[in-house]
Every structure is written in C-alpha cells, then in structure tokens.
Design a protein around this motif. Structure first.
Motif, short mmCIF file in Angstrom:
data_model
loop_
_atom_site.label_atom_id
_atom_site.label_comp_id
_atom_site.label_asym_id
_atom_site.label_seq_id
_atom_site.Cartn_x
_atom_site.Cartn_y
_atom_site.Cartn_z
N LEU A 170 37.00 67.68 5.00
CA LEU A 170 37.44 68.57 6.08
C LEU A 170 38.63 67.98 6.82
O LEU A 170 39.47 68.71 7.36
CB LEU A 170 36.29 68.83 7.06
N ARG A 171 38.70 66.65 6.85
CA ARG A 171 39.83 65.97 7.51
C ARG A 171 41.03 65.83 6.58
O ARG A 171 42.18 66.06 6.98
CB ARG A 171 39.38 64.58 8.01
N THR A 172 40.80 65.44 5.34
CA THR A 172 41.91 65.20 4.42
C THR A 172 42.59 66.50 3.98
O THR A 172 43.68 66.45 3.41
CB THR A 172 41.43 64.42 3.18
N GLY A 173 41.97 67.62 4.27
CA GLY A 173 42.65 68.89 4.03
C GLY A 173 43.82 69.14 4.97
O GLY A 173 44.65 70.01 4.71
N HIS A 174 43.90 68.35 6.05
CA HIS A 174 44.95 68.55 7.04
C HIS A 174 46.13 67.59 6.87
O HIS A 174 47.26 67.95 7.22
CB HIS A 174 44.37 68.38 8.45
N SER A 175 45.90 66.38 6.39
CA SER A 175 47.00 65.43 6.21
C SER A 175 46.60 64.37 5.21
O SER A 175 45.43 64.27 4.82
CB SER A 175 47.42 64.79 7.54
N LYS A 176 47.57 63.57 4.80
CA LYS A 176 47.40 62.64 3.69
C LYS A 176 46.73 61.34 4.12
O LYS A 176 47.25 60.62 4.98
CB LYS A 176 48.75 62.34 3.05
N LEU A 177 45.61 61.05 3.50
CA LEU A 177 44.91 59.78 3.69
C LEU A 177 45.32 58.83 2.56
O LEU A 177 45.26 59.20 1.39
CB LEU A 177 43.40 60.00 3.66
N LEU A 178 45.73 57.61 2.91
CA LEU A 178 46.05 56.61 1.90
C LEU A 178 44.82 55.77 1.57
O LEU A 178 44.47 55.61 0.41
CB LEU A 178 47.19 55.71 2.36
N GLY A 179 44.19 55.20 2.59
CA GLY A 179 43.05 54.34 2.34
C GLY A 179 42.03 54.44 3.45
O GLY A 179 42.38 54.67 4.61
#
Length: 244
Positions: free
Chosen positions: A69-78
C-alpha cells in the motif's frame, strides 16, 4: 592539475560546477559519470524507526502483508531490520524525483483511507521514535536482487566541506570481491555535513574486514582525520525489500 568538483544545489535541481584543486581522479570520475547519466538528480530519504520491543513481531508481520500500500505511491530501494549497532529498529531508503514530488506523495498518503486504516494508524502505537534525513546521491545506487548476504550502513559526520571526491576514491579501495558499495550519499536536511554509505557483504562473518581496511590503510587514516563522528550498523533485508 585543476579539476572540477560537482556540488549539488540545495534544491536538488542540479549541480553547481566549481573549479577547485582535488587530489582524487577516481572519486572525481565517479561524480562526473553520475552526473552525465542523469539529467535530473533524484533525492533520497533515509528513515529509521525505533519500535516498541514487544511489538516488533506484530510490526514486521503487518508490514509484510500491507507494505504494498505504501510502495504503490513511491519507489522503495531498501527496507532492513537492524541486527547490530541498534536494537528493535527498521531502516528504509526511498527515492523521489524532487522535494515537491515527496511532498505530493506524503499528501496522497495522508488522504489514502486504505493505507491509513489498514496500516499506518495500526503501527503508530508500536513506534517509539522516528528519524529521517534527506540525501543527495554521489553515485548511481546499485540494486542487488540476489538473496543472502548482509548490508552495512555507515554514517560519518565530517568537518571538511570538500570530502566527496576523497570519500569516493577511498571507497573504491575498500571494495572487494566480497564487499560491494551499493550507495554513497551526502546529507541535505538532517545532520549537516554527513556521509552515508551502504555496503553489501556476501558473508556477514567477513564484514569486519571492511573496517579493518578503513582503519589500517593510509587513505583511510587520512580521511578519518576529518571525521568527527562515525557509526556502523549491520542490516538484514526484509522479505519485501527490493534490495536483497
């Protein structure tokens, strides 16, 4: 000779080019290559959450189930748990196009009822402390999707404003077959004058060799003479971390 060092503007919109004397050709070349491969420089945010000890299990279980639900909004690297150098902590690294992009993402999250009800409001009682700092990248971040290994996070407080090329030159001498530099950053907002390095070790038992090389090498000793504070953490990637 006279080279050119690249220093990023405060608004992360580009670079100023300032002629100056530098000793490191390797470090300078890394900065030049990083600039030439991207027209616009992203910004990065490093977040650290300290968790209520008895709720760590609940936090990790819910995060594994709902973090999409969070990574649908912006890019997570690690996204990592801290294994050594901190207790009951998670560390995560995000990438944004700009500060305005980050602000827009935060606003959307605030108005996302699914994110708020199914995740964010539930974890609030489980958080003891939250900390963040924004970063500019000195190299192109290196993603590793191979399972296994361990990450090491260095945060260094420096008293020399002209440390970037020297640091990158030093980092090239510290890398080896079993240790890879995945990210090198300079702080923008948060602790000022800080460097953040993210390393990946193939084997945790060999991680201590990196610091031995740092403290024993001539370049390492020279660089450390300008370091006011230093911290190291061993990090383990979570199942939902893009960097494995």
């Amino acid at each position: 000779g006279v080279h050119t060092q690249l220093l990023q503007n405060n608004d992360a919109s580009g670079y100023n080019v300032i002629p100056m004397l530098v000793n490191s050709t390797k470090g300078l070349n890394l900065l030049l290559r990083n600039m030439s491969t991207r027209a616009a420089q992203p910004i990065y945010e490093l977040r650290t959450y300290s968790l209520v000890p008895k709720e760590v299990g609940n936090f990790m279980t819910l995060s594994k189930e709902k973090f999409h639900l969070r990574t649908g909004h912006s890019k997570l690297l690690g996204y990592w748990t801290t294994e050594l150098g901190g207790l009951n902590q998670v560390v995560h690294l995000w990438q944004y196009d700009s500060y305005s992009h980050r602000a827009a993402v935060r606003a959307k999250l605030g108005g996302d009822p699914e994110w708020q009800s199914e995740y964010f409001q539930k974890i609030l009682p489980w958080l003891q402390h939250q900390d963040n700092l924004t970063l500019e990248s000195l190299i192109e971040p290196v993603e590793n999707s191979t399972e296994g290994g361990a990450y090491e996070l260095w945060q260094l407080g420096l008293n020399n404003v002209d440390w970037k090329t020297t640091l990158l030159d030093l980092a090239t001498t510290l890398e080896g077959e079993d240790t890879q530099l995945c990210g090198a950053f300079g702080s923008v907002f948060g602790p000022m004058g800080s460097a953040v390095l993210i390393w990946r070790h193939k084997e945790l038992d060999r991680a201590s060799q990196l610091q031995e090389k740092l403290f024993r090498s001539e370049k390492g000793q020279q660089f450390l003479s300008n370091v006011m504070s230093k911290q190291s953490k061993i990090l383990a990637p979570t199942p939902f971390s893009p960097w494995k």
